[in-house]
Each structure stands twice: as C-alpha cells, then as structure tokens.
Design a protein around this motif. Sequence first.
Motif, PDB file in Angstrom:
ATOM      1  N   ASP A  75       0.823  -1.223   0.000  1.00 46.10           N
ATOM      2  CA  ASP A  75       0.000   0.000   0.000  1.00 46.10           C
ATOM      3  C   ASP A  75       0.851   1.264   0.000  1.00 46.10           C
ATOM      4  OD1 ASP A  75      -0.373   0.777   3.438  1.00 46.10           O
ATOM      5  OD2 ASP A  75       0.824  -0.871   2.631  1.00 46.10           O
ATOM      6  N   LEU A  76       2.152   1.143   0.265  1.00 47.71           N
ATOM      7  CA  LEU A  76       3.047   2.310   0.304  1.00 47.71           C
ATOM      8  C   LEU A  76       3.809   2.420  -1.017  1.00 47.71           C
ATOM      9  CD1 LEU A  76       4.555   1.762   3.879  1.00 47.71           C
ATOM     10  CD2 LEU A  76       2.704   3.339   3.240  1.00 47.71           C
ATOM     11  N   ASP A  77       4.017   3.633  -1.517  1.00 48.55           N
ATOM     12  CA  ASP A  77       4.707   3.810  -2.803  1.00 48.55           C
ATOM     13  C   ASP A  77       6.071   3.127  -2.826  1.00 48.55           C
ATOM     14  OD1 ASP A  77       3.489   7.203  -3.463  1.00 48.55           O
ATOM     15  OD2 ASP A  77       2.609   5.169  -3.698  1.00 48.55           O
ATOM     16  N   ASP A  78       6.820   3.327  -1.737  1.00 50.08           N
ATOM     17  CA  ASP A  78       8.161   2.721  -1.707  1.00 50.08           C
ATOM     18  C   ASP A  78       8.175   1.394  -0.951  1.00 50.08           C
ATOM     19  OD1 ASP A  78       9.800   4.431   1.116  1.00 50.08           O
ATOM     20  OD2 ASP A  78       7.879   3.383   0.931  1.00 50.08           O
ATOM     21  N   GLY A  79       7.005   0.870  -0.612  1.00 55.67           N
ATOM     22  CA  GLY A  79       6.915  -0.411   0.075  1.00 55.67           C
ATOM     23  C   GLY A  79       7.521  -0.389   1.469  1.00 55.67           C
ATOM     24  N   GLY A  80       7.847   0.820   1.969  1.00 61.07           N
ATOM     25  CA  GLY A  80       8.452   0.942   3.299  1.00 61.07           C
ATOM     26  C   GLY A  80       9.969   1.040   3.268  1.00 61.07           C
ATOM     27  N   ALA A  81      10.545   1.130   2.061  1.00 57.42           N
ATOM     28  CA  ALA A  81      12.015   1.181   1.931  1.00 57.42           C
ATOM     29  C   ALA A  81      12.595   2.366   2.692  1.00 57.42           C
ATOM     30  CB  ALA A  81      12.400   1.259   0.454  1.00 57.42           C
ATOM     31  N   GLY A  82      11.930   3.514   2.611  1.00 52.74           N
ATOM     32  CA  GLY A  82      12.416   4.713   3.300  1.00 52.74           C
ATOM     33  C   GLY A  82      12.471   4.505   4.812  1.00 52.74           C
ATOM     34  N   HIS A  83      11.497   3.777   5.339  1.00 47.79           N
ATOM     35  CA  HIS A  83      11.443   3.515   6.779  1.00 47.79           C
ATOM     36  C   HIS A  83      12.586   2.598   7.198  1.00 47.79           C
ATOM     37  CE1 HIS A  83       9.072   3.968  10.415  1.00 47.79           C
ATOM     38  NE2 HIS A  83       9.082   2.668  10.620  1.00 47.79           N
ATOM     39  N   PHE A  84      12.893   1.591   6.375  1.00 48.07           N
ATOM     40  CA  PHE A  84      14.065   0.740   6.621  1.00 48.07           C
ATOM     41  C   PHE A  84      15.328   1.597   6.661  1.00 48.07           C
ATOM     42  CE2 PHE A  84      13.424  -3.816   6.769  1.00 48.07           C
ATOM     43  CZ  PHE A  84      12.174  -4.052   6.215  1.00 48.07           C
ATOM     44  N   ALA A  85      15.458   2.493   5.661  1.00 47.01           N
ATOM     45  CA  ALA A  85      16.661   3.339   5.585  1.00 47.01           C
ATOM     46  C   ALA A  85      16.769   4.226   6.825  1.00 47.01           C
ATOM     47  CB  ALA A  85      16.606   4.182   4.312  1.00 47.01           C
ATOM     48  N   ASP A  86      15.647   4.752   7.293  1.00 48.00           N
ATOM     49  CA  ASP A  86      15.655   5.600   8.500  1.00 48.00           C
ATOM     50  C   ASP A  86      16.114   4.800   9.720  1.00 48.00           C
ATOM     51  OD1 ASP A  86      12.589   7.460   7.637  1.00 48.00           O
ATOM     52  OD2 ASP A  86      14.683   7.586   6.919  1.00 48.00           O
ATOM     53  N   CYS A  87      15.635   3.555   9.821  1.00 52.15           N
ATOM     54  CA  CYS A  87      16.024   2.708  10.960  1.00 52.15           C
ATOM     55  C   CYS A  87      17.533   2.444  10.931  1.00 52.15           C
ATOM     56  CB  CYS A  87      15.267   1.386  10.931  1.00 52.15           C
ATOM     57  SG  CYS A  87      13.519   1.538  11.316  1.00 52.15           S
ATOM     58  N   ILE A  88      18.053   2.103   9.741  1.00 52.53           N
ATOM     59  CA  ILE A  88      19.491   1.819   9.625  1.00 52.53           C
ATOM     60  C   ILE A  88      20.302   3.054  10.008  1.00 52.53           C
ATOM     61  CG2 ILE A  88      21.361   1.219   8.031  1.00 52.53           C
ATOM     62  CD1 ILE A  88      19.183  -0.272   6.338  1.00 52.53           C
ATOM     63  N   ALA A  89      19.891   4.206   9.471  1.00 56.66           N
ATOM     64  CA  ALA A  89      20.645   5.449   9.719  1.00 56.66           C
ATOM     65  C   ALA A  89      20.707   5.768  11.210  1.00 56.66           C
ATOM     66  CB  ALA A  89      19.980   6.598   8.952  1.00 56.66           C
ATOM     67  N   ILE A  90      19.604   5.651  11.904  1.00 56.57           N
ATOM     68  CA  ILE A  90      19.596   6.026  13.324  1.00 56.57           C
ATOM     69  C   ILE A  90      20.358   4.999  14.168  1.00 56.57           C
ATOM     70  CG2 ILE A  90      17.503   4.890  14.171  1.00 56.57           C
ATOM     71  CD1 ILE A  90      16.795   7.577  15.493  1.00 56.57           C
TER      72      ILE A  90
END
Length: 246
Positions: A75-90
């Motif tokens: 249902d998300l445009d990026d399938g949640g990829a951005g959220h994964f990237a945010d988790c890794i970064a933090i």
Amino acid sequence: MCQSARCPNIYDCFSKKKCTFLILGNYCTRSCGFCAIETKSELLLPDKKEPFNIKEAVERLGVRSIVITSVTRDDLDDGGAGHFADCIAILRDIREDLKIEVLVPDFLGKSDAVERVVRAGPDVFSHNIETVPRLYKRVRPEADYKRSLDVIRYAKELGGPDFITKSGLMAGLGEAQDEIYKTMQDLKGAGCDIVTIGQYLRPDSECLEVEEFLAPEKFIRFSKWAEDLGFKRFSCSPFTRSSYLE
Ligand code: SF4
C-alpha cells in the motif's frame, strides 16, 4: 519479534545479544499460506517514532546484532524502503560495530526501493525466497519467484562483491529434494552469499499443513549442497530460522 514468533533459537540469539524487530506495523497486505500475520488492505502510515523506539531498545538491551524485518506494505509507494533506511541510519549512530541485517519484502520489485535500502548500508541484505517456484501459488500467492531472485541480484549488483546478501527457505511444504537444489542454484546464480533452510512449522490452524517433517539427514544433505555450490555461509537444520545466521 523473537518472542511473538515463538522462535526456537531465542535463547541462543539472546545470549549473543542478537534480536529481531518487526517494523511497519502488525498487519500485512499479503496472505502467505505459512504466516500467521493478519492481512489488511487499509493500513496506518509508518510510525515516524519507530526508528527512535528501536534505537532506545537496542541501547537499553545492549544489543550487538539486530535484524530488522517487516510485513509487506504494497500500500506504500516505496513499500516501506524509506522507513528501513531511516532505521538503519539512526542505529548507525549508536555504535559502528552494531551488526545490522535487514530482512526485506520484495518491494514489488521496485529497483529504487531496493537501492534506497542498500544505500543505507546494512551489513546484510536479506530477502527470503521462502519456497520453490512450483509452490508459489499456494504458499506465496502475491509474490513472484523471479522477482524475488531479481531483488537479491539487484542488491548484490548495487552493493558490490563484498556486500552480503542472504535468503532463506522452508522445507516440508510439499517440495521435492531436487526442487530445493534448483532453488539453491538459482539463489547462488543471483549472487546470494548466505542461505538458510529450516523445517516449516504450522503457526496456527489457519495456515498450511506441514506436508513433511524432514529427517535430519536431509538437512545435512542441504548443507553439503550449500558448501558444494559455494555459499559463503549456510545454516540448514530443522530449527534454522532465516534471521538466525549472520
Ligand atoms: S509477506 Fe511476510 S508478513 Fe506478509 S503474509 Fe507473507 S510472510 Fe507474512
């Protein structure tokens, strides 16, 4: 996740300060036959606080190795990829030696989503092929075997030869031994470095029946195949789970 999934390896992993976190909510947009997670089409947007909550838990628990996994969010445009990237970064801010593995969905094969996660720099990029192509309709109806191979292949191409890719499958869903071997060959051909094979166990009565409880010898044979095929690392045993080996 380790506790809610009642993982048999929990004590071993916890003793090594390793654990798995599920992100992007508790409902999935898909309905895999082996999975007890509930399917919903209308889902909440990702919780922006989640990366911070995971960071806090990692610091409080003194976690040394983390697996971040998720439901599938078609249902998300990026399938949640951005959220994964945010988790890794933090999490990278916590400690340089923190081992970060991401076990991602197929992002509907969107290359920019795969790139977003790879560029965030996880230590291991994992995507499970789960089963052999003949069983996809019954086991992973919304997924696609070739698309899953392409996700692993593209991550390897982007990450380069030293970038670790990983995939896991379950045995006992009605597959033949030579189908498992062919799938292992396909994974190796897609640049997969680590493979895990474990016994499928039925999470609840809504899920697919176990077609076969494989004898331990069969897992020993899978390990031999993994070695012969040249996988960098592998774990094949009845209790192996995809987030187990790093
Ligand atoms: S995509 Fe993942 S979380 Fe969703 S139903 Fe399938 S296995 Fe479960």
